[in-house]
Design an enzyme around this catalytic site. Structure first.
Site, PDB file in Angstrom:
ATOM      1  N   GLY A   1      28.624  17.253  -3.379  1.00  0.00           N
ATOM      2  CA  GLY A   1      27.666  16.346  -4.015  1.00  0.00           C
ATOM      3  C   GLY A   1      26.551  17.032  -4.776  1.00  0.00           C
ATOM      4  O   GLY A   1      25.409  16.599  -4.741  1.00  0.00           O
TER       5      GLY A   1
ATOM      6  N   ILE B   1      19.410  17.740  -3.422  1.00  0.00           N
ATOM      7  CA  ILE B   1      19.246  18.298  -2.081  1.00  0.00           C
ATOM      8  C   ILE B   1      20.393  19.286  -1.815  1.00  0.00           C
ATOM      9  O   ILE B   1      20.197  20.320  -1.178  1.00  0.00           O
ATOM     10  CB  ILE B   1      19.228  17.179  -1.013  1.00  0.00           C
ATOM     11  CG1 ILE B   1      18.042  16.235  -1.256  1.00  0.00           C
ATOM     12  CG2 ILE B   1      19.132  17.771   0.388  1.00  0.00           C
ATOM     13  CD1 ILE B   1      17.896  15.139  -0.198  1.00  0.00           C
TER      14      ILE B   1
ATOM     15  N   TYR C   1      15.247  -0.185  -0.670  1.00  0.00           N
ATOM     16  CA  TYR C   1      16.345   0.654  -0.171  1.00  0.00           C
ATOM     17  C   TYR C   1      17.565  -0.207   0.186  1.00  0.00           C
ATOM     18  O   TYR C   1      18.714   0.218   0.053  1.00  0.00           O
ATOM     19  CB  TYR C   1      15.892   1.513   1.007  1.00  0.00           C
ATOM     20  CG  TYR C   1      16.754   2.750   1.187  1.00  0.00           C
ATOM     21  CD1 TYR C   1      16.909   3.673   0.152  1.00  0.00           C
ATOM     22  CD2 TYR C   1      17.420   2.989   2.374  1.00  0.00           C
ATOM     23  CE1 TYR C   1      17.704   4.794   0.304  1.00  0.00           C
ATOM     24  CE2 TYR C   1      18.215   4.115   2.536  1.00  0.00           C
ATOM     25  CZ  TYR C   1      18.357   5.012   1.503  1.00  0.00           C
ATOM     26  OH  TYR C   1      19.152   6.121   1.649  1.00  0.00           O
TER      27      TYR C   1
ATOM     28  N   LYS D   1      23.309   3.829   5.367  1.00  0.00           N
ATOM     29  CA  LYS D   1      22.832   5.008   6.108  1.00  0.00           C
ATOM     30  C   LYS D   1      22.865   4.756   7.618  1.00  0.00           C
ATOM     31  O   LYS D   1      23.120   5.683   8.402  1.00  0.00           O
ATOM     32  CB  LYS D   1      21.423   5.403   5.659  1.00  0.00           C
ATOM     33  CG  LYS D   1      21.332   5.960   4.240  1.00  0.00           C
ATOM     34  CD  LYS D   1      22.119   7.240   4.037  1.00  0.00           C
ATOM     35  CE  LYS D   1      21.714   7.938   2.738  1.00  0.00           C
ATOM     36  NZ  LYS D   1      22.591   9.098   2.439  1.00  0.00           N
TER      37      LYS D   1
ATOM     38  N   LEU E   1      17.492  13.083  -8.815  1.00  0.00           N
ATOM     39  CA  LEU E   1      18.024  12.119  -9.775  1.00  0.00           C
ATOM     40  C   LEU E   1      18.298  10.786  -9.079  1.00  0.00           C
ATOM     41  O   LEU E   1      18.171   9.714  -9.677  1.00  0.00           O
ATOM     42  CB  LEU E   1      19.302  12.673 -10.410  1.00  0.00           C
ATOM     43  CG  LEU E   1      19.668  12.121 -11.790  1.00  0.00           C
ATOM     44  CD1 LEU E   1      18.523  12.278 -12.775  1.00  0.00           C
ATOM     45  CD2 LEU E   1      20.908  12.804 -12.326  1.00  0.00           C
ATOM     46  N   SER E   2      18.640  10.836  -7.781  1.00  0.00           N
ATOM     47  CA  SER E   2      18.901   9.612  -7.022  1.00  0.00           C
ATOM     48  C   SER E   2      17.640   8.798  -6.759  1.00  0.00           C
ATOM     49  O   SER E   2      17.718   7.656  -6.326  1.00  0.00           O
ATOM     50  CB  SER E   2      19.566   9.938  -5.683  1.00  0.00           C
ATOM     51  OG  SER E   2      20.925  10.193  -5.885  1.00  0.00           O
TER      52      SER E   2
END
Ligand code: IMJ
Length: 256
Positions: free
Chosen positions: A12, A19, A156, A163, A195-196
């Site tokens: 990813g 990250i 969120y 999550k 970017l997320s």
């Protein structure tokens, strides 16, 4: 160094703010050989330019929404590198409208999509890697989560649900993979401008609140979070599995 003679797969990577990039830099600095996967929709040339900074690394395309794609990608990696010592999953996606509108408006398709890419892909990766017998003894699986799984965070929405499923998947996977001696953990990172996080309403307000209220009065960096993944990849964390470690300067413990 704590990751000497270890090969780790980091899934990813998008750009230098990812990250995943912080994790890769830390792993490399501590002696690991690093392999990447990227979403095939991303620009390979840019990613190849970036990862030149990590000598000997290579990036493979992988669509987290497809078992066939994960199998193809992991098979190729096994054939080129042999067995590896860890896999870090830094992959999430929800439809933009589901992060903009009220949670109650989430469509069936949007809910399934967020859970498919952000949670199920970790389960599929673990299963396929095990099935391919591509892991050395003591291998470590790591994924990233966020506090929005525990508390309602503005916007969120369905990602919080995804999550929460991911964190619980970590626990169940730790039981299954523990039989093989493998560990599975999640890192709950504080908010970071990646970017997320781009285009997310009031993101800078969230960063300000963390700075004011977190016990350590600061925001976290991709390199700090990456050092936590290095610890989880390393044998220093041999007795830790099924855990969600908060790498958030303590923000999650605060009340009023
Ligand atoms: C994302 C949305 C709303 C609030 C948010 C975030 N806060 C933070 C994030 C407070 C820290 C970033 N985060 C932790 C994520 O997991 C982001 C996931 C994400 C972001 C996007 C943006 C672009 C898009 N789809 C996405 N899917 C998942 O189209």
């Amino acid at each position: 160094m704590i990751l000497d003679n270890k090969k780790v797969l980091i899934m990813g990577i998008r750009n230098k703010w990812s990250i995943a990039w912080g994790a890769a830099q830390s792993a490399y600095e501590h002696g690991a050989q690093v392999i990447f996967t990227y979403n095939q929709m991303e620009n390979l040339e840019k990613i190849n330019e970036l990862i030149k900074q990590i000598p000997g690394s290579k990036a493979y395309p992988c669509d987290a929404g497809s078992d066939e794609s994960i199998t193809e990608c992991l098979t190729q990696i096994k054939n080129e590198y042999g067995k590896i010592d860890g896999i870090l999953h830094s992959i999430a996606h929800a439809n933009t409208e589901d992060l903009r509108n009220d949670f109650i408006l989430t469509s069936r398709e949007g809910y399934a999509h967020a859970c498919d890419i952000s949670s199920y892909s970790f389960v599929a990766t673990a299963r396929i890697a095990r099935q391919l017998d591509m892991l050395n003894p003591g291998a470590s699986f790591i994924t990233f989560t966020y506090y929005g799984s525990e508390k309602v965070m503005e916007g969120y929405n369905v990602m919080g649900v995804a999550k929460a499923a991911l964190e619980t998947s970590v626990k169940y996977l730790s039981k299954d993979l523990g039989k093989d001696g493998y560990r599975v953990n999640a890192i709950s990172a504080g908010p970071i401008k990646t970017l997320s996080a781009k285009g997310i309403k009031d993101f800078s307000t969230i960063l300000d609140v963390v700075e004011k209220r977190a016990p350590l009065h600061n925001n976290v960096t991709i390199n700090q979070v990456g050092d936590v993944s290095t610890f989880l990849f390393s044998s220093l964390s041999n007795c830790i599995t099924g855990e969600v470690i908060h790498a958030d300067n303590g923000f999650n413990v605060t009340g009023i």
